[in-house]
Design a protein around this motif. Structure first.
Motif, mmCIF file in Angstrom:
data_model
loop_
_atom_site.group_PDB
_atom_site.id
_atom_site.type_symbol
_atom_site.label_atom_id
_atom_site.label_comp_id
_atom_site.label_asym_id
_atom_site.label_seq_id
_atom_site.Cartn_x
_atom_site.Cartn_y
_atom_site.Cartn_z
ATOM 1 N N GLY A 35 0.804 -1.206 0.000
ATOM 2 C CA GLY A 35 0.000 0.000 0.000
ATOM 3 C C GLY A 35 0.834 1.251 0.000
ATOM 4 O O GLY A 35 2.047 1.215 -0.247
ATOM 5 N N TRP A 36 0.179 2.339 0.268
ATOM 6 C CA TRP A 36 0.814 3.654 0.292
ATOM 7 C C TRP A 36 0.477 4.355 1.598
ATOM 8 O O TRP A 36 -0.666 4.302 2.069
ATOM 9 C CB TRP A 36 0.331 4.505 -0.883
ATOM 10 C CG TRP A 36 0.767 3.967 -2.204
ATOM 11 C CD1 TRP A 36 0.117 3.050 -2.981
ATOM 12 C CD2 TRP A 36 1.965 4.292 -2.904
ATOM 13 N NE1 TRP A 36 0.845 2.791 -4.117
ATOM 14 C CE2 TRP A 36 1.985 3.546 -4.101
ATOM 15 C CE3 TRP A 36 3.039 5.155 -2.655
ATOM 16 C CZ2 TRP A 36 3.014 3.630 -5.029
ATOM 17 C CZ3 TRP A 36 4.067 5.248 -3.579
ATOM 18 C CH2 TRP A 36 4.046 4.492 -4.751
ATOM 19 N N THR A 50 -4.523 0.572 0.757
ATOM 20 C CA THR A 50 -3.923 -0.756 0.920
ATOM 21 C C THR A 50 -4.521 -1.729 -0.081
ATOM 22 O O THR A 50 -5.682 -1.595 -0.491
ATOM 23 C CB THR A 50 -4.127 -1.323 2.330
ATOM 24 O OG1 THR A 50 -5.521 -1.439 2.602
ATOM 25 C CG2 THR A 50 -3.488 -0.433 3.377
ATOM 26 N N LEU A 51 -3.702 -2.692 -0.468
ATOM 27 C CA LEU A 51 -4.111 -3.727 -1.405
ATOM 28 C C LEU A 51 -3.671 -5.064 -0.818
ATOM 29 O O LEU A 51 -2.480 -5.332 -0.702
ATOM 30 C CB LEU A 51 -3.459 -3.480 -2.770
ATOM 31 C CG LEU A 51 -3.746 -4.480 -3.884
ATOM 32 C CD1 LEU A 51 -5.221 -4.629 -4.144
ATOM 33 C CD2 LEU A 51 -3.004 -4.054 -5.148
ATOM 34 N N ASP A 52 -4.655 -5.877 -0.437
ATOM 35 C CA ASP A 52 -4.355 -7.133 0.216
ATOM 36 C C ASP A 52 -4.117 -8.217 -0.828
ATOM 37 O O ASP A 52 -4.444 -8.045 -2.014
ATOM 38 C CB ASP A 52 -5.511 -7.524 1.134
ATOM 39 C CG ASP A 52 -5.031 -8.229 2.380
ATOM 40 O OD1 ASP A 52 -5.699 -8.137 3.425
ATOM 41 O OD2 ASP A 52 -3.969 -8.880 2.293
ATOM 42 N N ALA A 53 -3.567 -9.327 -0.382
ATOM 43 C CA ALA A 53 -3.234 -10.405 -1.306
ATOM 44 C C ALA A 53 -4.471 -10.983 -2.001
ATOM 45 O O ALA A 53 -4.373 -11.499 -3.111
ATOM 46 C CB ALA A 53 -2.498 -11.516 -0.557
ATOM 47 N N ASP A 54 -5.635 -10.847 -1.354
ATOM 48 C CA ASP A 54 -6.854 -11.379 -1.964
ATOM 49 C C ASP A 54 -7.514 -10.378 -2.906
ATOM 50 O O ASP A 54 -8.603 -10.624 -3.421
ATOM 51 C CB ASP A 54 -7.850 -11.805 -0.885
ATOM 52 C CG ASP A 54 -8.332 -10.642 -0.021
ATOM 53 O OD1 ASP A 54 -9.119 -10.873 0.916
ATOM 54 O OD2 ASP A 54 -7.909 -9.490 -0.282
ATOM 55 N N GLY A 55 -6.839 -9.255 -3.108
ATOM 56 C CA GLY A 55 -7.342 -8.242 -4.022
ATOM 57 C C GLY A 55 -8.196 -7.164 -3.384
ATOM 58 O O GLY A 55 -8.593 -6.210 -4.055
ATOM 59 N N SER A 56 -8.502 -7.299 -2.118
ATOM 60 C CA SER A 56 -9.338 -6.299 -1.465
ATOM 61 C C SER A 56 -8.544 -5.005 -1.263
ATOM 62 O O SER A 56 -7.340 -5.042 -0.995
ATOM 63 C CB SER A 56 -9.853 -6.814 -0.129
ATOM 64 O OG SER A 56 -8.785 -7.155 0.721
ATOM 65 N N TYR A 59 -9.236 2.424 1.469
ATOM 66 C CA TYR A 59 -8.728 3.789 1.313
ATOM 67 C C TYR A 59 -9.025 4.599 2.572
ATOM 68 O O TYR A 59 -10.032 4.384 3.247
ATOM 69 C CB TYR A 59 -9.397 4.472 0.122
ATOM 70 C CG TYR A 59 -9.123 3.806 -1.207
ATOM 71 C CD1 TYR A 59 -10.036 2.903 -1.749
ATOM 72 C CD2 TYR A 59 -7.954 4.080 -1.920
ATOM 73 C CE1 TYR A 59 -9.792 2.287 -2.962
ATOM 74 C CE2 TYR A 59 -7.707 3.460 -3.136
ATOM 75 C CZ TYR A 59 -8.623 2.569 -3.645
ATOM 76 O OH TYR A 59 -8.365 1.956 -4.849
ATOM 77 N N ALA A 60 -8.165 5.546 2.819
ATOM 78 C CA ALA A 60 -8.455 6.520 3.859
ATOM 79 C C ALA A 60 -9.645 7.339 3.406
ATOM 80 O O ALA A 60 -9.825 7.595 2.207
ATOM 81 C CB ALA A 60 -7.247 7.430 4.085
ATOM 82 N N GLY A 61 -10.460 7.749 4.345
ATOM 83 C CA GLY A 61 -11.655 8.508 3.997
ATOM 84 C C GLY A 61 -11.352 9.773 3.202
ATOM 85 O O GLY A 61 -12.121 10.177 2.336
ATOM 86 N N LYS A 64 -10.782 8.615 -0.538
ATOM 87 C CA LYS A 64 -11.720 7.699 -1.176
ATOM 88 C C LYS A 64 -12.471 8.398 -2.302
ATOM 89 O O LYS A 64 -12.947 9.523 -2.146
ATOM 90 C CB LYS A 64 -12.715 7.167 -0.136
ATOM 91 C CG LYS A 64 -13.376 5.872 -0.511
ATOM 92 C CD LYS A 64 -14.111 5.297 0.691
ATOM 93 C CE LYS A 64 -14.657 3.923 0.378
ATOM 94 N NZ LYS A 64 -15.358 3.326 1.556
ATOM 95 N N GLY A 65 -12.521 7.733 -3.431
ATOM 96 C CA GLY A 65 -13.180 8.315 -4.590
ATOM 97 C C GLY A 65 -12.263 9.144 -5.457
ATOM 98 O O GLY A 65 -12.624 9.521 -6.581
ATOM 99 N N ARG A 66 -11.065 9.443 -4.950
ATOM 100 C CA ARG A 66 -10.103 10.250 -5.721
ATOM 101 C C ARG A 66 -8.837 9.458 -6.050
ATOM 102 O O ARG A 66 -8.218 9.699 -7.082
ATOM 103 C CB ARG A 66 -9.730 11.508 -4.933
ATOM 104 C CG ARG A 66 -10.899 12.410 -4.593
ATOM 105 C CD ARG A 66 -10.425 13.726 -3.974
ATOM 106 N NE ARG A 66 -9.734 13.529 -2.700
ATOM 107 C CZ ARG A 66 -8.473 13.878 -2.473
ATOM 108 N NH1 ARG A 66 -7.735 14.423 -3.444
ATOM 109 N NH2 ARG A 66 -7.913 13.671 -1.283
#
Length: 119
Positions: A35-36, A50-56, A59-61, A64-66
């Motif tokens: 993640g970042w 964040t990007l988990d191994a299962d693809g999920s 985002y921080a609020g 989010k959306g940006r």
């Protein structure tokens, strides 16, 4: 030894876009979450995406959306597409990796890339 190298930072006007990249070398299978995170002067580090191994993804609020996190098919390059940037997005952005996403702030991170957004 795993290394994370960020690129793509720079300056942008408010409302503009930037795309950050993170190349992972010596990738370790135990780093399930990537993640970042970012840190602005005088502020604590905060998780951005964040990007988990299962693809999920999460985002921080505030982004989010940006912002959109993704990775290439090799799973060794992670991207952060940032759109509709705001001056408050200005910070040093770090690519990070950890065994779990909740632990990302305390995991491995790169040297960082500066993002500066002007109004």
């Amino acid at each position: 030894q795993v290394q994370l190298v960020e690129s793509g930072g720079g300056s942008a006007q408010a409302g503009g876009s930037l795309k950050l990249s993170c190349a992972a070398s010596g990738y370790a299978d135990s780093y399930y979450c990537m993640g970042w995170i970012r840190q602005a002067p005088g502020k604590e580090r905060e998780g951005v995406a964040t990007l988990d191994a299962d693809g999920s993804v999460r985002y921080a609020g505030s982004v989010k959306g940006r912002f959109t996190i993704s990775k290439d098919k090799t799973k060794k390059i992670v991207f952060l597409q940032m759109s509709d940037l705001k001056p408050e997005d200005s910070a040093m952005y770090y690519c990070a990796a950890s065994g779990t996403c909740p632990g990302l702030l305390h995991g491995l991170s790169g040297q960082g890339t500066q993002v500066t957004v002007s109004s």
